[in-house]
Design a protein around this motif. Structure first.
Motif, short mmCIF file in Angstrom:
data_model
loop_
_atom_site.label_atom_id
_atom_site.label_comp_id
_atom_site.label_asym_id
_atom_site.label_seq_id
_atom_site.Cartn_x
_atom_site.Cartn_y
_atom_site.Cartn_z
N PRO A 419 -7.51 0.28 4.33
CA PRO A 419 -6.16 0.88 4.33
C PRO A 419 -5.20 -0.04 4.17
O PRO A 419 -4.02 0.09 3.69
N SER A 423 -2.32 0.26 1.07
CA SER A 423 -1.00 0.64 1.89
C SER A 423 0.00 0.69 0.77
O SER A 423 1.08 1.71 1.18
N TRP A 491 -6.70 7.85 9.14
CA TRP A 491 -6.14 6.93 8.59
C TRP A 491 -6.01 6.90 7.17
O TRP A 491 -5.17 7.01 6.41
N GLN A 494 -3.57 9.61 6.11
CA GLN A 494 -2.37 9.23 6.10
C GLN A 494 -2.08 8.83 4.45
O GLN A 494 -0.77 9.36 4.02
N ALA A 566 -3.70 8.10 16.49
CA ALA A 566 -4.30 8.78 15.11
C ALA A 566 -4.43 10.32 15.23
O ALA A 566 -4.00 11.27 14.27
N TYR A 630 -1.28 1.08 15.51
CA TYR A 630 -1.62 2.25 14.67
C TYR A 630 -0.45 2.76 14.42
O TYR A 630 -0.18 3.29 13.33
N TYR A 633 1.91 1.64 11.80
CA TYR A 633 1.38 0.84 10.63
C TYR A 633 2.42 1.56 9.71
O TYR A 633 2.99 1.01 8.64
#
Length: 812
Positions: A419, A423, A491, A494, A566, A630, A633
């Motif tokens: 991730p 990102s 994740w 996302q 999450a 998280y 993030y």
């Protein structure tokens, strides 16, 4: 002063070499054009002492590592599909844990955490075989280049970020010689050119990827069935290898490659391993690597040879076609801190060395990296991720390797590294490079679905923390109980959600993103059945990678903050997406009801932002991961950022985590994780600290990053995370909202960033600032009204017209 070729350069100390090169540069001013630094890139003054310090070039499918030895060099060639099959791998004997899940859940809820781990281990050991390792990513082979031994009087290696060329230039009494390498996105070919102002002579041959240790030599003997290499007629090189341990999951049987040699002038002759060219004006080598998969023909050399023969034997023509594609990807975003010209002119060796001089400073928050190093790391990070993304997303080493036993198998590590690596792709205006990430996960969705059923007895999708060729769990046990880490799929989603928000691609949302969100949400519908005395759902068992509560001695826990965050994020996005698509009203209501009963984020007794939202589980801040951050993030959830007590708690935990990272080996993506938590809570000083630490100590001379800041382990995860952190301090966006300078580092007195994509399908054409003020230019893909928030909390609604540039005064 003369430097004695490769041996002298390899053993000469950095200080003496720098002095020698400076002196030689002064006496060779007439040759400076050959040694000019790329306008956007870097130079290095010495060859790589090992493969990990090599220069990098790649097209997302094939990669080359260029150590840069001036006379005899070994280039490491790779292909993104080469995951060496391991024996004893079987998809027909899964580990089925669903029958013991209720027992483990009950033990955790009763506070018997060690017993829960023991029950898990007992169940695992009673099951059929489960693999301990993923199939490991390996290099393909080498290209060996041997040139005439002579005295080297001047030397430089460089990478041009805009063309993707990795070049080695050196001067001898016979003339100036340059070896340039790139991997074409246009023609899917590795291109190596030997040129200069003197005659070119070289022996060229393919070689096996060497074993770097006795353990690697043993691995080669076990895993490699055969290798054939040598010369083919008409100046072609060949390489073929067959692997000895194919398995049911991995279709890779071997690897083939062909190299075409073209020379202008001079003569040629065959040698035992390849060809020798003498007295040429230019030598060109064109190489294609092809993995051989189950069902492929036994020999594809002739087909590859024909493909190479059809390509133009013209370096400039091949480069122009590639640079048009690669340069567009790189050129969409630029970042400047107005670093001094003398800093920007320094080699990577010099700038990294100067950056590290501040190591050990007591006032860590005030320790600064040179602005030019921050600029260079930003560009290098983007270059490395762009160059290693295409066939697959970047693994731990992108798509490069010079060994047989890469750390962690160079897997796709989903609990942080992968991730982090991807990102910046959406915000960095290269959303199409998320497609390999999407493809990679989508082909495993049936496996993720089966894992949720086998391990948890639920619907939904369960993603392992490490993947290469198949969706299987590896190395799970009480110490690392990843069966009970559920945040991998949320994740990954996302990135799907950000792709939709930044591109406005409604078809993608409807056909790819939302169906996966909807299916992932079914896990929470099945899993969240237990409630605490306040009517809040209980997440049990959970695991906060890769930490454990203070003084507990167990990793299986209840209500890990990462899991709660999450779940909240996934359900929010699923609801928003369903509303956008005008579907599933009943599910929207169900998901909203789940959200209403989620545990609240909490402040611990020591002032920490709690990593476990459950009585008796104390925070343990002496750890390289920071999984409880998280929720911060990628986003600024109002539940946290609008709560002063939680913001203060985040600052406390940020400081504690940085204190640990600064006084340990320093996990690179841990720095990125903590820095984003600081940036998304408006903590400019701590965001600056994280950026400076990554810039100062996170990079090798070849401008790849390190897995651990203070150990030279080649890695690429913060190649994505570092530019993401930098950009996130300057602008944050949600649909209908743009926040400028949420956490601009105080060190950054002036600068600009151009080309970012914002949520809401808006391009930030430019954001610039200095001590007098700041301004931005926005271009929206559609008519819309957004709320602009500038420093000091000033809010202003702004109407944007599709395709029309709109200037904004950012009120610094």
């Amino acid at each position: 002063m003369k430097l004695k070729s490769i041996i002298g350069i390899a053993v000469m100390s950095a200080g003496l070499l720098g002095q020698a090169l400076a002196q030689d540069a002064a006496t060779n001013s007439g040759t400076n054009a050959w040694f000019a630094a790329p306008a956007r890139g870097f130079v290095s003054q010495r060859p790589a002492p090992g493969w990990q310090q090599s220069l990098l070039t790649g097209n997302g499918t094939m990669g080359v590592m260029v150590p840069g030895n001036p006379i005899n060099d070994t280039l490491y060639l790779s292909h993104a599909a080469l995951y060496l099959p391991r024996e004893k791998r079987s998809s027909s004997k899964p580990v089925v844990m669903s029958t013991v899940f209720p027992q483990i859940q009950k033990l955790c809820m009763e506070g018997n955490y060690k017993e829960a781990g023991a029950a898990m281990d007992k169940a695992i050991h009673s099951m059929p075989y489960e693999p301990t390792f993923t199939d490991t990513y390996i290099g393909a082979m080498t290209l060996q280049i041997e040139q005439e031994n002579t005295d080297v009087t001047r030397y430089q290696r460089s990478v041009d970020f805009m063309t993707g060329e990795a070049s080695v230039t050196y001067q001898t009494p016979e003339g100036i010689f340059r070896r340039s390498t790139f991997v074409s996105r246009a023609d899917n070919v590795i291109v190596v050119r030997l040129t200069g102002n003197g005659k070119q002579s070289a022996e060229l041959a393919f070689g096996e990827l060497p074993g770097k240790s006795f353990k690697e030599i043993q691995e080669i003997a076990k895993r490699v069935k055969s290798v054939e290499l040598g010369a083919l007629p008409d100046k072609y090189l060949k390489f073929q290898t067959t692997y000895a341990t194919p398995n049911e999951i991995n279709p890779l049987l071997g690897c083939e490659a062909v190299g075409r040699i073209v020379h202008k002038g001079g003569s040629f002759g065959r040698t035992q391993p390849g060809y020798k060219i003498e007295g040429a004006n230019e030598i060109l080598v064109l190489i294609k690597i092809r993995p051989r998969m189950r069902g492929d023909a036994q020999n594809n050399l002739e087909a590859i040879q024909k493909e190479l023969a059809a390509l133009p034997a013209d370096y400039d023509q091949l480069l122009a076609a590639h640079a048009k594609i690669h340069g567009d990807l790189m050129g969409r975003v630029s970042f400047s801190l107005n670093a001094p010209a003398e800093e920007r002119a320094k080699s990577s060796d010099e700038l990294i060395a100067e950056s590290k001089e501040t190591k050990g400073a007591k006032a860590a928050k005030e320790t600064k990296a040179p602005l030019a190093q921050i600029e260079r790391a930003f560009d290098a990070g983007r270059y490395n991720i762009i160059s290693s993304t295409g066939y697959n997303p970047p693994n731990l080493q992108g798509l490069w390797n010079g060994c047989w036993l890469a750390p962690w198998g160079s897997a796709m590590t989903t609990d942080g590294n992968l991730p982090c690596a991807v990102s910046f792709l959406a915000m960095g205006n290269t959303p199409e490079l998320l497609e390999p990430f999407f493809r990679y996960h989508e082909r495993f969705v049936p496996g993720y679905r089966e894992l949720a059923k086998q391990i948890l007895g639920t619907r939904g999708l369960l993603m392992p923390a490490q993947l290469t060729t198949a969706p299987v769990f590896v190395g799970v046990g009480a110490a690392y109980p990843f069966y009970y880490w559920y945040a991998g799929m949320p994740w990954a989603l996302q990135s799907y959600y950000d792709y939709w928000l930044t591109t406005g691609d409604r078809k993608f949302l409807a056909e790819r993103a939302y169906p996966l969100m909807k299916e992932t949400a079914t896990f929470y519908e099945d899993f969240l059945t237990e409630k605490d005395k306040n009517g809040k759902f209980i997440f049990a068992p959970t695991y906060s990678p890769e930490n454990e509560p203070k003084d507990l001695g167990a990793t299986l826990t209840v209500n890990a903050t990462m899991e709660v965050g999450a779940a909240k994020q996934l359900l929010r996005h699923a609801i928003t997406s369903a509303k956008e698509l005008e579907c599933d009203k009943e599910l929207q209501a169900k998901w909203q009801a789940l959200l209403a009963k989620m545990p609240d984020y909490q402040v611990g007794e020591d002032g920490s932002f709690r990593e476990w939202l459950w009585p008796g589980l104390q925070d343990r801040n002496i750890h390289r991961h920071a999984s409880h951050f998280y929720p911060l993030y990628d986003e600024m959830p109002g539940e946290i950022v609008d709560n002063p007590e939680l913001v203060k708690a985040v600052a406390h935990s940020v400081e504690k985590r940085f204190d640990y990272l600064d006084n340990s080996a320093g996990l690179a993506f841990g720095y990125a994780f903590v820095s984003l938590a600081a940036a998304h809570t408006g903590n400019a000083e701590w965001a600056q600290h994280g950026i400076n630490a990554m810039a100062r100590e996170g990079w090798l001379p070849g401008m790849a990053n390190k897995h651990l800041l203070r150990l030279p382990m080649f890695n690429v995860d913060i190649c994505g995370g570092f530019p993401y952190v930098c950009a996130s301090t300057l602008v944050y966006s949600d649909p209908g909202l743009i926040r400028f300078f949420p956490a601009r580092p105080p060190q950054w007195k002036s600068g600009s960033i151009k080309g970012l994509r914002l949520r809401g399908a808006i391009t930030l054409k430019e954001l610039s600032w200095d001590e007098k003020g700041a301004k931005a230019t926005l271009v929206s893909d559609k008519d819309q009204t957004v709320m602009i928030i500038t420093p000091g909390g000033k809010e202003e609604k702004l109407a944007l017209k599709a395709g029309q540039a709109t200037d904004v005064n950012c009120h610094l």
